[in-house]
Design a protein around this motif. Structure first.
Motif, PDB file in Angstrom:
ATOM      1  N   ASP A 185      32.489  38.350  41.672  1.00 25.73           N
ATOM      2  CA  ASP A 185      32.621  36.937  41.811  1.00 25.73           C
ATOM      3  C   ASP A 185      32.474  36.700  43.388  1.00 25.73           C
ATOM      4  O   ASP A 185      32.659  37.391  44.110  1.00 25.73           O
ATOM      5  N   ASP A 186      32.040  35.430  43.448  1.00 24.82           N
ATOM      6  CA  ASP A 186      31.577  34.800  44.903  1.00 24.82           C
ATOM      7  C   ASP A 186      32.949  34.278  45.231  1.00 24.82           C
ATOM      8  O   ASP A 186      33.554  33.349  44.798  1.00 24.82           O
ATOM      9  N   PRO A 187      33.569  34.598  46.468  1.00 22.41           N
ATOM     10  CA  PRO A 187      34.995  34.110  46.725  1.00 22.41           C
ATOM     11  C   PRO A 187      34.496  32.874  47.171  1.00 22.41           C
ATOM     12  O   PRO A 187      35.733  31.951  47.432  1.00 22.41           O
ATOM     13  N   LYS A 188      33.530  32.230  47.435  1.00 23.93           N
ATOM     14  CA  LYS A 188      33.515  30.711  47.891  1.00 23.93           C
ATOM     15  C   LYS A 188      33.431  29.827  46.522  1.00 23.93           C
ATOM     16  O   LYS A 188      33.600  28.759  46.588  1.00 23.93           O
ATOM     17  N   ILE A 189      33.448  30.610  45.474  1.00 28.04           N
ATOM     18  CA  ILE A 189      33.734  29.707  44.054  1.00 28.04           C
ATOM     19  C   ILE A 189      34.690  30.226  43.445  1.00 28.04           C
ATOM     20  O   ILE A 189      35.634  29.041  42.946  1.00 28.04           O
ATOM     21  N   ILE A 190      34.901  31.375  43.168  1.00 25.39           N
ATOM     22  CA  ILE A 190      36.300  32.035  42.422  1.00 25.39           C
ATOM     23  C   ILE A 190      37.366  32.105  43.333  1.00 25.39           C
ATOM     24  O   ILE A 190      37.279  32.867  44.320  1.00 25.39           O
ATOM     25  N   HIS A 191      38.421  31.511  43.240  1.00 23.23           N
ATOM     26  CA  HIS A 191      39.668  31.541  43.766  1.00 23.23           C
ATOM     27  C   HIS A 191      40.592  32.812  43.437  1.00 23.23           C
ATOM     28  O   HIS A 191      41.356  33.456  43.989  1.00 23.23           O
ATOM     29  N   PHE A 192      40.577  33.032  41.578  1.00 23.73           N
ATOM     30  CA  PHE A 192      41.562  33.782  41.299  1.00 23.73           C
ATOM     31  C   PHE A 192      41.217  34.144  39.815  1.00 23.73           C
ATOM     32  O   PHE A 192      40.438  33.417  39.201  1.00 23.73           O
ATOM     33  N   ARG A 193      41.423  35.725  39.474  1.00 22.17           N
ATOM     34  CA  ARG A 193      40.974  35.963  38.198  1.00 22.17           C
ATOM     35  C   ARG A 193      42.053  37.045  37.749  1.00 22.17           C
ATOM     36  O   ARG A 193      42.350  37.959  38.213  1.00 22.17           O
ATOM     37  N   LYS A 194      42.460  36.812  36.314  1.00 26.17           N
ATOM     38  CA  LYS A 194      43.474  37.801  35.801  1.00 26.17           C
ATOM     39  C   LYS A 194      43.194  37.576  34.224  1.00 26.17           C
ATOM     40  O   LYS A 194      43.335  36.754  33.808  1.00 26.17           O
ATOM     41  N   ALA A 195      42.831  38.855  33.698  1.00 28.07           N
ATOM     42  CA  ALA A 195      42.678  38.771  32.205  1.00 28.07           C
ATOM     43  C   ALA A 195      41.597  37.465  31.620  1.00 28.07           C
ATOM     44  O   ALA A 195      40.563  37.549  32.191  1.00 28.07           O
ATOM     45  N   ASN A 196      42.041  36.478  30.786  1.00 25.00           N
ATOM     46  CA  ASN A 196      41.347  35.560  30.347  1.00 25.00           C
ATOM     47  C   ASN A 196      41.467  34.652  31.094  1.00 25.00           C
ATOM     48  O   ASN A 196      41.414  33.285  30.596  1.00 25.00           O
ATOM     49  N   ARG A 197      42.051  34.548  32.370  1.00 30.18           N
ATOM     50  CA  ARG A 197      42.288  33.314  33.136  1.00 30.18           C
ATOM     51  C   ARG A 197      41.407  33.379  34.531  1.00 30.18           C
ATOM     52  O   ARG A 197      41.347  34.207  34.937  1.00 30.18           O
ATOM     53  N   LEU A 198      41.141  32.110  34.733  1.00 28.61           N
ATOM     54  CA  LEU A 198      39.950  31.883  35.772  1.00 28.61           C
ATOM     55  C   LEU A 198      40.274  30.658  36.589  1.00 28.61           C
ATOM     56  O   LEU A 198      40.381  29.565  35.756  1.00 28.61           O
ATOM     57  N   GLN A 199      40.313  30.739  38.077  1.00 33.50           N
ATOM     58  CA  GLN A 199      40.517  29.404  38.644  1.00 33.50           C
ATOM     59  C   GLN A 199      39.267  29.387  39.945  1.00 33.50           C
ATOM     60  O   GLN A 199      38.928  30.662  40.207  1.00 33.50           O
ATOM     61  N   PHE A 200      38.807  28.332  40.110  1.00 37.46           N
ATOM     62  CA  PHE A 200      37.587  28.264  40.873  1.00 37.46           C
ATOM     63  C   PHE A 200      37.684  26.781  41.688  1.00 37.46           C
ATOM     64  O   PHE A 200      38.633  26.119  41.520  1.00 37.46           O
ATOM     65  N   TYR A 201      36.860  26.624  42.718  1.00 37.71           N
ATOM     66  CA  TYR A 201      37.051  25.487  43.632  1.00 37.71           C
ATOM     67  C   TYR A 201      35.800  24.272  43.122  1.00 37.71           C
ATOM     68  O   TYR A 201      34.934  24.797  42.819  1.00 37.71           O
TER      69      TYR A 201
END
Length: 352
Positions: A269-285
């Protein structure tokens, strides 16, 4: 002490009057219930008697046309039977209507001294519908309302407008709450939500954190694209939004991951795009810049992804190894709320 005792005696007298009035109301309502229950019984007996007369009439007409009616005097006796329905009669009702009729009373509780001067708060006063739903007490204030039982509701099934297949069908057993068929969209469409929302000021770019949730059993690559202003159903965008250019891969839903039986898949994951990832959840900017000083900050985007069709997987022949991939394009309208006021400053120094 005398003043206190006088006040207590006055309160006790008021309580006694209220109890007497409440008991009279309860007695009146019980009489009404008793009267109408006996009226229902009389109507039921009348219906049964009418059915009996109709059955006798059909029997007499049938026998008159057969050979049995030729026997001595049988035909004449059957033909002279009365087939008229009985008249409506409520003499069996023991309670008289005059006993349950409402009567005017001369003893009326006086109004309080501040009745005309005290301001009225409509939110604390019950409506007529709320009072009629509780006929015994008929409370005047909302705080005096009692909880009511939930009425029985019917179970509805839903079908697709195009193929007419069942999308939602509840179980026939009334004691069960599960569904026999439950094909609603939330079980097959990724969820796009707002995870963290900072104050959005006019003409200032802010970073908003969005979240994606995958309810499917396979990983889903999702591509987000802004909607064009030429589309008819799209509301007018009030902000300039920058979405991620690359695909967002959301992992599959695995129930065993929470118990540590399966290790989660690692993604670069690119840290500039992806903020958090766990299992089937994803957070992005995403970047949001409001273009209006007043109103809601809203925009629309297209969420494109590939879905593994279960129907094609079940109906496919043995020669195919992979299920059919169905490309889906969903339009999502996002409202981030009202535009915030800018922070006041003095001599380029913030007041915070």
């Amino acid at each position: 002490m005398s003043c206190t005792s006088a006040d207590n005696s006055g309160d006790a007298l008021i309580c006694v009057k209220r109890c007497n009035s409440l008991s009279s109301v309860i007695e009146q309502v019980s009489k009404l219930i008793n009267y109408y229950s006996k009226v229902v019984q009389a109507e039921k007996a009348e219906r049964e008697q009418r059915k009996l007369f109709q059955r006798r009439a059909r029997l007499s007409l049938g026998l008159a046309e057969t050979k049995l009616a030729r026997l001595g005097g049988r035909r004449s006796s059957l033909g002279t039977k009365s087939t008229s329905t009985p008249k409506r009669n409520f003499k069996s009702v023991a309670v008289d209507v005059e006993d349950v009729a409402s009567k005017a009373s001369e003893n009326v509780e006086p109004l309080s001294d501040d009745f005309y001067t005290k301001p009225v708060d409509i939110s604390e006063t019950t409506t007529l519908r709320q009072r009629f739903q509780q006929p015994l007490s008929q409370p005047r204030l909302v705080n005096d309302l009692l909880p009511r039982k939930a009425h029985l509701t019917a179970r509805y099934s839903m079908r697709c407008r195009e193929c007419e297949h069942n999308l939602s069908k509840p179980d026939f057993n009334p004691s069960l709450t599960r569904f026999k068929i439950q094909l609603i969209a939330m079980h097959y469409v990724p969820h796009l939500r707002v995870a963290r929302l900072p104050p959005l000021c006019y003409n200032q770019e802010e970073t908003v954190i969005m979240s994606l949730y995958n309810p499917l059993q396979h990983a889903v690559p999702i591509q987000l694209e802004l909607s064009s202003a030429e589309e008819e159903r799209i509301p007018q965008a009030t902000a300039e939004v920058t979405l991620p250019d690359s695909e967002l891969i959301v992992a599959a839903k695995e129930d065993a991951i929470d118990y540590g039986d399966i290790e989660p898949t690692q993604y670069d994951d690119d840290p500039k795009i992806i903020h958090f990832r766990k299992a089937n959840r994803l957070q992005f900017y995403i970047k949001v810049k409001p273009l209006k000083a007043v109103g809601n900050v809203q925009f629309s985007c297209h969420m494109k992804y590939d879905y593994h069709s279960k129907t094609s997987l079940a109906l496919r022949s043995s020669s195919h190894d992979q299920p059919e991939m169905v490309p889906l394009d969903l339009c999502v309208d996002i409202n981030l709320g009202l535009v915030s006021l800018p922070k006041p400053t003095v001599d380029n120094v913030s007041l915070e």
